[in-house]
Scaffold this motif. Sequence first.
Motif, PDB file in Angstrom:
ATOM      1  N   GLY A  36      74.503  53.762  57.293  1.00 45.65           N
ATOM      2  CA  GLY A  36      73.301  54.721  56.694  1.00 45.65           C
ATOM      3  C   GLY A  36      73.544  54.694  55.368  1.00 45.65           C
ATOM      4  O   GLY A  36      72.551  55.272  54.782  1.00 45.65           O
ATOM      5  N   ILE A  37      74.485  54.294  54.778  1.00 48.62           N
ATOM      6  CA  ILE A  37      74.604  54.496  53.145  1.00 48.62           C
ATOM      7  C   ILE A  37      73.939  53.126  52.443  1.00 48.62           C
ATOM      8  O   ILE A  37      74.381  52.068  52.716  1.00 48.62           O
ATOM      9  N   PRO A  38      72.973  53.513  51.576  1.00 48.32           N
ATOM     10  CA  PRO A  38      72.261  52.150  50.927  1.00 48.32           C
ATOM     11  C   PRO A  38      73.398  51.373  50.049  1.00 48.32           C
ATOM     12  O   PRO A  38      74.037  52.103  49.570  1.00 48.32           O
ATOM     13  N   LEU A  39      73.164  50.086  50.170  1.00 53.53           N
ATOM     14  CA  LEU A  39      74.047  49.194  49.351  1.00 53.53           C
ATOM     15  C   LEU A  39      73.074  48.674  48.184  1.00 53.53           C
ATOM     16  O   LEU A  39      73.137  47.620  47.930  1.00 53.53           O
ATOM     17  N   TYR A  40      72.371  49.644  47.499  1.00 53.34           N
ATOM     18  CA  TYR A  40      71.869  49.504  46.419  1.00 53.34           C
ATOM     19  C   TYR A  40      71.723  50.969  45.689  1.00 53.34           C
ATOM     20  O   TYR A  40      71.887  51.681  45.985  1.00 53.34           O
ATOM     21  N   GLY A  41      71.294  50.737  44.298  1.00 55.09           N
ATOM     22  CA  GLY A  41      71.011  52.226  43.588  1.00 55.09           C
ATOM     23  C   GLY A  41      72.307  52.466  42.496  1.00 55.09           C
ATOM     24  O   GLY A  41      72.889  51.743  42.181  1.00 55.09           O
ATOM     25  N   ASP A  42      72.180  53.645  42.189  1.00 56.58           N
ATOM     26  CA  ASP A  42      73.379  54.373  41.409  1.00 56.58           C
ATOM     27  C   ASP A  42      74.742  54.393  41.985  1.00 56.58           C
ATOM     28  O   ASP A  42      74.850  55.076  43.165  1.00 56.58           O
ATOM     29  N   VAL A  43      75.571  53.296  41.547  1.00 62.74           N
ATOM     30  CA  VAL A  43      76.995  53.406  41.996  1.00 62.74           C
ATOM     31  C   VAL A  43      77.985  54.004  41.035  1.00 62.74           C
ATOM     32  O   VAL A  43      78.082  53.703  40.045  1.00 62.74           O
ATOM     33  N   GLN A  44      78.733  54.852  41.594  1.00 66.13           N
ATOM     34  CA  GLN A  44      80.119  55.378  40.733  1.00 66.13           C
ATOM     35  C   GLN A  44      81.254  54.898  41.366  1.00 66.13           C
ATOM     36  O   GLN A  44      81.492  54.882  42.553  1.00 66.13           O
ATOM     37  N   VAL A  45      82.262  54.356  40.662  1.00 64.77           N
ATOM     38  CA  VAL A  45      83.705  53.860  40.746  1.00 64.77           C
ATOM     39  C   VAL A  45      84.399  55.079  40.941  1.00 64.77           C
ATOM     40  O   VAL A  45      84.650  55.659  39.968  1.00 64.77           O
ATOM     41  N   VAL A  46      85.213  55.333  41.894  1.00 64.49           N
ATOM     42  CA  VAL A  46      85.941  56.524  42.011  1.00 64.49           C
ATOM     43  C   VAL A  46      87.486  55.976  42.552  1.00 64.49           C
ATOM     44  O   VAL A  46      87.384  54.864  43.027  1.00 64.49           O
ATOM     45  N   ASP A  47      88.499  56.822  42.484  1.00 64.81           N
ATOM     46  CA  ASP A  47      89.715  56.402  42.822  1.00 64.81           C
ATOM     47  C   ASP A  47      90.257  57.201  44.067  1.00 64.81           C
ATOM     48  O   ASP A  47      91.028  56.757  44.632  1.00 64.81           O
ATOM     49  N   SER A  48      89.422  57.903  44.644  1.00 64.89           N
ATOM     50  CA  SER A  48      89.634  58.662  45.910  1.00 64.89           C
ATOM     51  C   SER A  48      88.234  59.138  46.473  1.00 64.89           C
ATOM     52  O   SER A  48      87.292  59.376  45.672  1.00 64.89           O
ATOM     53  N   PHE A  49      88.361  59.479  47.716  1.00 60.51           N
ATOM     54  CA  PHE A  49      87.204  60.058  48.523  1.00 60.51           C
ATOM     55  C   PHE A  49      86.082  59.143  48.127  1.00 60.51           C
ATOM     56  O   PHE A  49      84.901  59.840  48.013  1.00 60.51           O
ATOM     57  N   GLY A  76      71.373  45.162  46.884  1.00 59.34           N
ATOM     58  CA  GLY A  76      72.423  44.331  46.177  1.00 59.34           C
ATOM     59  C   GLY A  76      72.448  44.408  44.585  1.00 59.34           C
ATOM     60  O   GLY A  76      73.210  44.068  43.900  1.00 59.34           O
ATOM     61  N   LYS A  77      71.306  45.326  44.195  1.00 65.21           N
ATOM     62  CA  LYS A  77      71.218  45.649  42.771  1.00 65.21           C
ATOM     63  C   LYS A  77      71.843  47.051  42.538  1.00 65.21           C
ATOM     64  O   LYS A  77      71.730  47.983  43.300  1.00 65.21           O
ATOM     65  N   TRP A  78      73.096  46.994  41.679  1.00 62.39           N
ATOM     66  CA  TRP A  78      73.698  48.307  41.527  1.00 62.39           C
ATOM     67  C   TRP A  78      74.000  48.458  40.155  1.00 62.39           C
ATOM     68  O   TRP A  78      74.067  47.779  39.259  1.00 62.39           O
ATOM     69  N   LYS A  79      73.403  49.946  39.754  1.00 67.45           N
ATOM     70  CA  LYS A  79      73.749  50.509  38.412  1.00 67.45           C
ATOM     71  C   LYS A  79      74.873  51.320  38.183  1.00 67.45           C
ATOM     72  O   LYS A  79      75.032  52.327  39.216  1.00 67.45           O
ATOM     73  N   PHE A  80      75.792  51.007  37.673  1.00 70.37           N
ATOM     74  CA  PHE A  80      77.017  51.680  37.518  1.00 70.37           C
ATOM     75  C   PHE A  80      76.821  52.981  36.706  1.00 70.37           C
ATOM     76  O   PHE A  80      76.267  52.716  35.551  1.00 70.37           O
ATOM     77  N   VAL A  81      77.199  54.141  37.406  1.00 73.23           N
ATOM     78  CA  VAL A  81      77.050  55.395  36.545  1.00 73.23           C
ATOM     79  C   VAL A  81      78.130  56.180  36.589  1.00 73.23           C
ATOM     80  O   VAL A  81      79.067  56.044  37.394  1.00 73.23           O
ATOM     81  N   LYS A  82      78.130  57.236  35.804  1.00 74.10           N
ATOM     82  CA  LYS A  82      79.445  58.360  35.601  1.00 74.10           C
ATOM     83  C   LYS A  82      78.839  59.257  36.368  1.00 74.10           C
ATOM     84  O   LYS A  82      79.931  60.345  36.851  1.00 74.10           O
ATOM     85  N   ASN A  83      77.774  59.808  36.482  1.00 68.56           N
ATOM     86  CA  ASN A  83      77.311  61.194  37.098  1.00 68.56           C
ATOM     87  C   ASN A  83      76.117  60.725  38.189  1.00 68.56           C
ATOM     88  O   ASN A  83      75.313  59.886  37.874  1.00 68.56           O
ATOM     89  N   PHE A  84      75.945  61.699  39.105  1.00 71.75           N
ATOM     90  CA  PHE A  84      74.850  61.835  40.070  1.00 71.75           C
ATOM     91  C   PHE A  84      74.895  60.265  40.878  1.00 71.75           C
ATOM     92  O   PHE A  84      73.525  59.727  40.828  1.00 71.75           O
ATOM     93  N   PRO A  85      75.692  59.832  41.455  1.00 75.66           N
ATOM     94  CA  PRO A  85      75.271  58.556  42.183  1.00 75.66           C
ATOM     95  C   PRO A  85      74.634  58.821  43.596  1.00 75.66           C
ATOM     96  O   PRO A  85      74.817  59.868  44.116  1.00 75.66           O
ATOM     97  N   ASP A  86      73.979  57.645  43.796  1.00 75.62           N
ATOM     98  CA  ASP A  86      73.573  57.387  45.284  1.00 75.62           C
ATOM     99  C   ASP A  86      74.902  57.095  46.370  1.00 75.62           C
ATOM    100  O   ASP A  86      74.982  57.639  47.436  1.00 75.62           O
ATOM    101  N   VAL A  87      75.948  56.476  45.788  1.00 77.41           N
ATOM    102  CA  VAL A  87      76.927  56.159  46.563  1.00 77.41           C
ATOM    103  C   VAL A  87      78.383  55.937  45.746  1.00 77.41           C
ATOM    104  O   VAL A  87      78.196  55.655  44.661  1.00 77.41           O
ATOM    105  N   LYS A  88      79.482  56.517  46.169  1.00 74.59           N
ATOM    106  CA  LYS A  88      80.586  56.222  45.449  1.00 74.59           C
ATOM    107  C   LYS A  88      81.540  55.152  46.171  1.00 74.59           C
ATOM    108  O   LYS A  88      81.633  55.375  47.454  1.00 74.59           O
ATOM    109  N   ILE A  89      82.173  54.348  45.334  1.00 76.65           N
ATOM    110  CA  ILE A  89      82.811  53.201  45.982  1.00 76.65           C
ATOM    111  C   ILE A  89      84.257  53.173  45.308  1.00 76.65           C
ATOM    112  O   ILE A  89      84.479  53.627  44.105  1.00 76.65           O
TER     113      ILE A  89
END
Length: 110
Positions: A36-49, A76-89
Amino acid sequence: MIGFARLFPTLLAIGATIAVSADKQPLDKAACSYKGIPLYGDVQVVDSFPDIKVQTVESFADIHVKKVENFPNDCGKWKFVKNFPDVKIQYVDSFPDIKIKMVTSFPGMQ
């Protein structure tokens, strides 16, 4: 015959459970999502959770990902952001939820 009569409800429940779990595939190509988590949008890279654990591969990827600066609203289009992500990876080396391949053209599910 009595043994089967007692066993039948259990077998029916097991069959229903298998049918329901076979329907709920974590990777949905039609919706371009993972659980249910979209694989597109604003993406934030995290170290945990993370929402999704990702492994970068060169072959046999689940999805091809293109890094974009604007309009990450296609599969498949990802915009890497630092705040307010759609998904955290979180990038991992083993036991990923999905495998991605970074591309410069033709992003999307494979």
